[in-house]
Design a protein around this motif. Structure first.
Motif, PDB file in Angstrom:
ATOM      1  N   VAL A  94       0.858  -1.184   0.000  1.00  0.00           N
ATOM      2  CA  VAL A  94       0.000   0.000   0.000  1.00  0.00           C
ATOM      3  C   VAL A  94       0.894   1.234   0.000  1.00  0.00           C
ATOM      4  O   VAL A  94       1.754   1.389   0.867  1.00  0.00           O
ATOM      5  CB  VAL A  94      -0.916   0.007   1.245  1.00  0.00           C
ATOM      6  CG1 VAL A  94      -1.803   1.249   1.246  1.00  0.00           C
ATOM      7  CG2 VAL A  94      -1.766  -1.260   1.274  1.00  0.00           C
ATOM      8  N   LEU A  95       0.703   2.078  -1.007  1.00  0.00           N
ATOM      9  CA  LEU A  95       1.543   3.265  -1.158  1.00  0.00           C
ATOM     10  C   LEU A  95       0.696   4.500  -0.895  1.00  0.00           C
ATOM     11  O   LEU A  95      -0.343   4.701  -1.546  1.00  0.00           O
ATOM     12  CB  LEU A  95       2.148   3.291  -2.568  1.00  0.00           C
ATOM     13  CG  LEU A  95       2.939   2.016  -2.905  1.00  0.00           C
ATOM     14  CD1 LEU A  95       3.418   2.046  -4.349  1.00  0.00           C
ATOM     15  CD2 LEU A  95       4.128   1.846  -1.965  1.00  0.00           C
ATOM     16  N   PRO A  96       1.105   5.345   0.076  1.00  0.00           N
ATOM     17  CA  PRO A  96       0.273   6.478   0.483  1.00  0.00           C
ATOM     18  C   PRO A  96       0.306   7.615  -0.530  1.00  0.00           C
ATOM     19  O   PRO A  96       1.384   8.105  -0.890  1.00  0.00           O
ATOM     20  CB  PRO A  96       0.899   6.919   1.808  1.00  0.00           C
ATOM     21  CG  PRO A  96       2.317   6.470   1.745  1.00  0.00           C
ATOM     22  CD  PRO A  96       2.345   5.235   0.882  1.00  0.00           C
ATOM     23  N   ALA A  97      -0.866   8.025  -0.991  1.00  0.00           N
ATOM     24  CA  ALA A  97      -0.966   9.077  -2.007  1.00  0.00           C
ATOM     25  C   ALA A  97      -1.442  10.373  -1.370  1.00  0.00           C
ATOM     26  O   ALA A  97      -2.199  10.362  -0.393  1.00  0.00           O
ATOM     27  CB  ALA A  97      -1.942   8.651  -3.102  1.00  0.00           C
ATOM     28  N   THR A  98      -1.012  11.493  -1.956  1.00  0.00           N
ATOM     29  CA  THR A  98      -1.517  12.800  -1.538  1.00  0.00           C
ATOM     30  C   THR A  98      -2.950  12.972  -2.030  1.00  0.00           C
ATOM     31  O   THR A  98      -3.383  12.321  -2.987  1.00  0.00           O
ATOM     32  CB  THR A  98      -0.673  13.930  -2.154  1.00  0.00           C
ATOM     33  OG1 THR A  98      -0.620  13.727  -3.571  1.00  0.00           O
ATOM     34  CG2 THR A  98       0.736  13.952  -1.589  1.00  0.00           C
ATOM     35  N   THR A  99      -3.667  13.894  -1.392  1.00  0.00           N
ATOM     36  CA  THR A  99      -4.974  14.309  -1.904  1.00  0.00           C
ATOM     37  C   THR A  99      -4.780  15.566  -2.754  1.00  0.00           C
ATOM     38  O   THR A  99      -3.714  16.184  -2.718  1.00  0.00           O
ATOM     39  CB  THR A  99      -5.932  14.656  -0.751  1.00  0.00           C
ATOM     40  OG1 THR A  99      -5.396  15.791  -0.049  1.00  0.00           O
ATOM     41  CG2 THR A  99      -6.072  13.492   0.216  1.00  0.00           C
ATOM     42  N   THR A 100      -5.820  15.952  -3.465  1.00  0.00           N
ATOM     43  CA  THR A 100      -5.715  17.128  -4.354  1.00  0.00           C
ATOM     44  C   THR A 100      -5.279  18.377  -3.593  1.00  0.00           C
ATOM     45  O   THR A 100      -4.593  19.216  -4.159  1.00  0.00           O
ATOM     46  CB  THR A 100      -7.054  17.445  -5.037  1.00  0.00           C
ATOM     47  OG1 THR A 100      -8.055  17.454  -4.046  1.00  0.00           O
ATOM     48  CG2 THR A 100      -7.386  16.472  -6.115  1.00  0.00           C
ATOM     49  N   LEU A 101      -5.691  18.510  -2.327  1.00  0.00           N
ATOM     50  CA  LEU A 101      -5.353  19.726  -1.577  1.00  0.00           C
ATOM     51  C   LEU A 101      -3.867  19.800  -1.270  1.00  0.00           C
ATOM     52  O   LEU A 101      -3.379  20.848  -0.853  1.00  0.00           O
ATOM     53  CB  LEU A 101      -6.159  19.788  -0.279  1.00  0.00           C
ATOM     54  CG  LEU A 101      -7.663  20.015  -0.456  1.00  0.00           C
ATOM     55  CD1 LEU A 101      -8.380  19.903   0.880  1.00  0.00           C
ATOM     56  CD2 LEU A 101      -7.921  21.379  -1.086  1.00  0.00           C
ATOM     57  N   GLU A 102      -3.148  18.698  -1.460  1.00  0.00           N
ATOM     58  CA  GLU A 102      -1.736  18.633  -1.086  1.00  0.00           C
ATOM     59  C   GLU A 102      -0.801  18.724  -2.302  1.00  0.00           C
ATOM     60  O   GLU A 102       0.376  18.393  -2.201  1.00  0.00           O
ATOM     61  CB  GLU A 102      -1.480  17.324  -0.320  1.00  0.00           C
ATOM     62  CG  GLU A 102      -2.269  17.271   0.997  1.00  0.00           C
ATOM     63  CD  GLU A 102      -2.487  15.864   1.534  1.00  0.00           C
ATOM     64  OE1 GLU A 102      -3.022  15.754   2.648  1.00  0.00           O
ATOM     65  OE2 GLU A 102      -2.156  14.870   0.860  1.00  0.00           O
ATOM     66  N   ARG A 103      -1.342  19.111  -3.453  1.00  0.00           N
ATOM     67  CA  ARG A 103      -0.512  19.192  -4.668  1.00  0.00           C
ATOM     68  C   ARG A 103      -1.138  20.215  -5.616  1.00  0.00           C
ATOM     69  O   ARG A 103      -2.197  20.780  -5.314  1.00  0.00           O
ATOM     70  CB  ARG A 103      -0.427  17.804  -5.314  1.00  0.00           C
ATOM     71  CG  ARG A 103      -1.773  17.273  -5.694  1.00  0.00           C
ATOM     72  CD  ARG A 103      -1.749  15.799  -6.059  1.00  0.00           C
ATOM     73  NE  ARG A 103      -3.065  15.400  -6.538  1.00  0.00           N
ATOM     74  CZ  ARG A 103      -3.639  14.242  -6.269  1.00  0.00           C
ATOM     75  NH1 ARG A 103      -3.041  13.326  -5.544  1.00  0.00           N
ATOM     76  NH2 ARG A 103      -4.842  13.966  -6.753  1.00  0.00           N
ATOM     77  N   GLU A 104      -0.504  20.393  -6.778  1.00  0.00           N
ATOM     78  CA  GLU A 104      -1.016  21.372  -7.741  1.00  0.00           C
ATOM     79  C   GLU A 104      -1.570  20.653  -8.966  1.00  0.00           C
ATOM     80  O   GLU A 104      -1.014  19.652  -9.419  1.00  0.00           O
ATOM     81  CB  GLU A 104       0.117  22.300  -8.182  1.00  0.00           C
ATOM     82  CG  GLU A 104       0.635  23.159  -7.048  1.00  0.00           C
ATOM     83  CD  GLU A 104       1.750  24.096  -7.480  1.00  0.00           C
ATOM     84  OE1 GLU A 104       1.987  25.065  -6.740  1.00  0.00           O
ATOM     85  OE2 GLU A 104       2.384  23.863  -8.534  1.00  0.00           O
ATOM     86  N   ASP A 105      -2.661  21.197  -9.485  1.00  0.00           N
ATOM     87  CA  ASP A 105      -3.256  20.575 -10.663  1.00  0.00           C
ATOM     88  C   ASP A 105      -4.120  21.622 -11.360  1.00  0.00           C
ATOM     89  O   ASP A 105      -4.197  22.764 -10.924  1.00  0.00           O
ATOM     90  CB  ASP A 105      -4.099  19.353 -10.228  1.00  0.00           C
ATOM     91  CG  ASP A 105      -4.118  18.248 -11.285  1.00  0.00           C
ATOM     92  OD1 ASP A 105      -4.047  18.591 -12.487  1.00  0.00           O
ATOM     93  OD2 ASP A 105      -4.217  17.075 -10.908  1.00  0.00           O
ATOM     94  N   LEU A 106      -4.768  21.223 -12.436  1.00  0.00           N
ATOM     95  CA  LEU A 106      -5.780  22.086 -13.021  1.00  0.00           C
ATOM     96  C   LEU A 106      -6.959  21.210 -13.392  1.00  0.00           C
ATOM     97  O   LEU A 106      -6.783  20.036 -13.725  1.00  0.00           O
ATOM     98  CB  LEU A 106      -5.239  22.866 -14.221  1.00  0.00           C
ATOM     99  CG  LEU A 106      -4.531  22.124 -15.339  1.00  0.00           C
ATOM    100  CD1 LEU A 106      -5.505  21.735 -16.428  1.00  0.00           C
ATOM    101  CD2 LEU A 106      -3.454  23.021 -15.930  1.00  0.00           C
TER     102      LEU A 106
END
Ligand SMILES: Nc1nc2c(c(=O)[nH]1)N[C@H]1C(S)=C(S)[C@@H](COP(=O)(O)OP(=O)(O)OC[C@H]3O[C@@H](n4cnc5c(=O)[nH]c(N)nc54)[C@H](O)[C@@H]3O)O[C@H]1N2
Ligand SMILES: Nc1nc2c(c(=O)[nH]1)N[C@H]1C(S)=C(S)[C@@H](COP(=O)(O)OP(=O)(O)OC[C@H]3O[C@@H](n4cnc5c(=O)[nH]c(N)nc54)[C@H](O)[C@@H]3O)O[C@H]1N2
Ligand SMILES: [Mo]
Length: 767
Positions: A463-475
């Protein structure tokens, strides 16, 4: 929490665009987008989810897998996890991908990874995973969706494609201006329209539905649940029995035919096969599909059926079928029968008339944002031809080598050794969860990227822990959205979580594919690159978007509005010779020689009444629909979802008379059961639903314990309906998901209440 104290940052989600910031006290604060007329209640789940105890903190490996290597799947979902370093975890994943492709071929890697991950065009989890797996030699894919995977197989046979009705639907405004009557099979549930894949800025549907009241459009809302009926004076509830819509539709068609209210000219010029269907309506199989026959099955009075048919023929009528109706056994039939009604009325291709699919199912159907392409991450090419229909995952894992039918082809399940899931939750979305657990014991290895300890993460090896959208940049931007949103980072990544992109970069580097995977770009450089390419494409069609830096600083860009919204099939209607449909005949196929030729008893060559399941021991119909309090399983630990629980369990709605018969009162915890499994739920009584029907929405996090009333049986202590529902396909044609219905029994549960373990992290040791 740190990152952006005080400053409101823009972002978006499948439940809409919003703003977020951290307060001085370190709390996350959320505010709807200022242009959003109907902000989603799902926003209420965000703050409580992002730092919840169930976030995955660090890479973790199942004890048995770490100690003994691939295999011994019986321990999945039962053994403890051991936290390991990122380097160890990435070495294990890359090594296992490489072993499996060398020993078994790339077909043994299942990378379908279905699910709703997060909004955002770059960190789109499936695209990221598919891009890596394609570079690594390919994978077995999944085809279609749980959402409308039956229609996407059926409609090409009937209308030439599915995309026209799914994505180019008439707008609410067109309906308000042209339509006299909307007949909505499956209801117009406002709870559903706050969701649009990729997000929406304005949430226009709720306002539009209320505005229809003012424009004199009548709504005939066909559903067992009063809560699916918009509160508007012009909306009438037709409370049908579950799984009976096809009988009602055939009864309406019979009335149109026998009272000569059908449009024979349109049926001759634009359709094929009506003669066969007409004979069927009149009794070619020994049964006349008249209004009385329909009434016995659907529970509406025969007179009302005849009156509705006449009303449909007297003005501009939109026949719309919700996606839920095709997510049932024989789910092809209500869709095809809906097209039959629209064809008999002769209004396909007229504004505000004809056939609709998914109004009220999802936000974008009916909304009027521009139909522009959006930026996407290139996934590359998958050299492996093998795929499974998406909802056949348990069969595939349990029966490698077995052959089965799909849309006229005889296919064979591949031998899947490695399952790689990122951005989806099969232990949310699949049926018969006890069987899915057995299926998940089969592969050598299961790798999951997750933000939270979902049931799927708990059934994985790595199990690899992923960031949520609030923790990175996107569009981000959704279908028919009005804006593109710059998704700014609001929070630092939680604990050791990494972006899926960073995780997959680490795997790619170990496989010698690092440069090809990243093309040397950081996430911010990817955003600028994808945006820039998209901006160039828009410029070709005469639209001028701001440059990336401007867009990023502004936080959003309003897309150019579309001046016209062409009605689907208008060109075909105008000239079926010059612009035929993409069916074999070029016409609407009310009888399909191709489908008939497949010889499937569970999906004959024209819309057909096929008896629904009956079960004397389990007399209630369970409707397992989408939750109004979250998106599937996402946000179940948040305030909106938790606030609706009863006794800590998912609410089940019962008719007061059905409850009284069982000695069940408001607020009681009940046991809901079938032969496959059982769950606990909290009783909520409501006389606004048909007798004999109970409703338990999907998405409570699966908390399996041994059923105290049935030794060896599985009981979900939290109320996940998928432990109850059979894992059967819609038919041999579409092999679609049939999760919407099952027969159940309900009893009061007075025993000691088992804890809901799924709301805590699993046992984890540090290495
Ligand atoms: N009984 C019943 N079952 C149903 C249905 C029904 O009506 N009845 N509906 C069906 C339908 S239509 C659908 S679409 C499916 C939905 O099924 P899914 O899409 O599988 O359900 P979600 O809970 O949305 O799962 C998405 C997962 O992605 C994770 N996630 C979010 N962001 C990220 C990220 O950035 N990275 C990673 N790695 N993970 C992330 C979330 O934590 C979540 O666990 O369910 C189906 N199942
Ligand atoms: N809040 C919220 N909204 C969502 C989602 C979510 O998880 N949460 N999920 C989104 C997704 S992925 C999808 S695919 C769509 C799904 O959209 P749908 O599949 O249309 O949604 P459901 O809520 O499953 O079902 C809609 C209604 O169909 C009615 N219905 C059920 N069985 C029958 C029947 O036999 N006959 C008739 N006439 N009516 C019946 C039920 O009363 C139910 O409320 O929803 C989207 N919207
Ligand atoms: Mo869906």
């Amino acid at each position: 929490m740190s990152g952006s104290t005080g400053t409101w940052r823009s972002t978006t989600s499948h439940w809409g665009a919003y703003r977020a910031r951290t307060t001085e006290a370190g709390e996350l604060e959320i505010a709807p987008h200022p242009l959003d007329a109907n902000p989603s209640p799902l926003l209420g789940n965000v703050a409580g989810s992002v730092r919840h105890a169930t976030r995955v903190r660090a890479p973790a490996v199942r004890r048995g897998w770490l100690d003994h290597g691939p295999g011994r799947g019986e321990g999945r979902g039962r053994e403890e996890f051991v936290e390991v370093s990122w380097d160890t975890a990435l070495d294990l994943v890359a090594g296992e991908l490489d072993r499996v492709r060398r020993e078994h071929g790339n077909e043994a890697i299942f990378g379908g990874s279905y699910g709703w991950g997060s909004a955002g065009r770059f960190h789109h989890t499936q695209s990221q995973l598919h891009r890596l797996l394609n570079l690594a030699g390919g994978y077995t894919a999944s085809r279609g969706t749980y959402s409308h995977g039956t229609s996407t197989v059926l409609l090409p046979h009937v209308l030439g494609d599915a995309a026209t009705v799914l994505y180019r639907a008439d707008t609410w405004d067109t309906i308000a201006r042209h339509t006299d009557l909307v007949v909505a099979f499956g209801g117009l549930a406002l709870k559903n329209v706050s969701v649009t894949p990729g997000g929406t800025t304005g949430h226009a549907t709720a306002t539009a539905l209320h505005a229809l009241a003012g424009s004199g459009v009548e709504l005939a809302v066909v559903t067992p649940l009063g809560s699916d009926v918009p509160a508007a004076p012009n909306a009438r509830w037709l409370p049908v029995a579950p799984a009976s819509d096809v009988a009602l539709m055939l009864g309406l068609a019979h009335t149109l035919l026998t009272e000569n209210l059908h449009d024979s000219t349109f049926l001759d010029s634009h359709c094929t096969g009506f003669d066969t269907v007409a004979e069927y309506l009149l009794g070619s199989d020994g049964t006349v599909k008249g209004a009385e026959w329909a009434a016995e099955r659907c529970g509406l009075p025969a007179d009302e059926i005849r009156t509705l048919a006449r009303r449909m023929a007297s003005g501009r009528t939109l026949v719309t079928v919700s996606w839920s109706l095709q997510r049932t056994r024989h789910g092809e039939q209500p869709v095809w029968a809906g097209v039959l009604l629209a064809a008999m009325l002769g209004q396909i291709g007229l504004p505000g008339g004809g056939f609709g699919h998914g109004y009220g199912s999802i936000g974008h159907v009916g909304e009027d944002g521009p139909l522009l392409p959006l930026p996407t991450l290139p996934q590359g090419h998958n050299p492996v031809p093998a795929f499974i229909p998406v909802a056949r995952i348990a069969d595939a894992l349990l029966h490698p080598g077995r052959s089965y039918d799909f849309d006229g082809a005889a296919l064979t399940y591949p031998d899947l050794r490695l399952v790689y899931w990122a951005g989806g939750n099969p232990f949310h979305h699949h049926q018969d969860l006890a069987r899915l657990r057995r299926a998940f014991e089969r592969p050598d290895t299961v790798v999951v990227h997750e933000t939270h300890w979902t049931a799927t993460a708990r059934h994985a090896d790595i199990v690899l822990p992923a960031t949520t959208t609030l923790e990175r940049e996107d569009l981000g931007s959704g279908r028919r959205d009005t804006h593109v949103i710059a998704m700014h980072r609001v929070l630092e990544p939680f604990a050791d979580a990494r972006d899926d992109y960073a995780i997959l970069t680490g795997v790619a580097e170990r496989l010698g594919l690092g440069q090809r995977f990243t093309e040397g770009r950081t996430p911010r450089e990817w955003l600028a690159h994808l945006y820039g390419e998209w901006r160039d494409r828009l410029a070709d069609s005469g639209h001028e978007a701001p440059d990336f830096d401007r867009f990023w600083a502004d936080g959003e860009w309003r897309l150019p509005a579309e001046r016209e919204h062409p009605t689907p099939f208008a060109e075909f209607r105008a000239d079926p010779e010059r612009t035929p449909l993409n069916t074999p005949s070029g016409r609407v196929e009310l009888f399909s020689p191709a489908v008939a030729g497949f010889g499937y008893a569970d999906c004959p060559g024209h819309p057909t009444w096929l008896e629904p399941e009956s079960d004397e021991d389990h007399p209630l119909w369970l409707i397992a629909n989408q939750p109004g309090t979250r998106l599937h399983g996402q946000g179940d630990v948040g305030a909106t979802s938790q606030g609706a629980k009863i006794g800590g369990r998912e609410p089940i709605t019962l008719h007061p008379a059905d409850a009284a018969e069982r000695g069940v009162g408001e607020g009681d915890v009940v046991r809901v059961f079938t032969d496959r499994g059982a769950c606990l739920a909290g009783a909520r009584l409501d006389d606004g639903l048909r007798r004999g029907v109970v409703v338990l929405a999907t998405g409570a996090w699966f908390a399996p314990v041994e059923d105290p009333r049935r030794p060896g049986g599985t009981l979900c202590a939290h109320g996940n309906p998928n432990v109850l529902i059979a894992d059967v396909p819609t038919s041999r044609l579409a092999q679609g998901c049939a999760a919407q219905h099952t027969r159940v029994q309900v009893e009061r549960f007075d025993g000691p209440l088992p804890a809901v373990d799924s709301l805590r992290p699993p046992p984890i040791a540090t290495a």
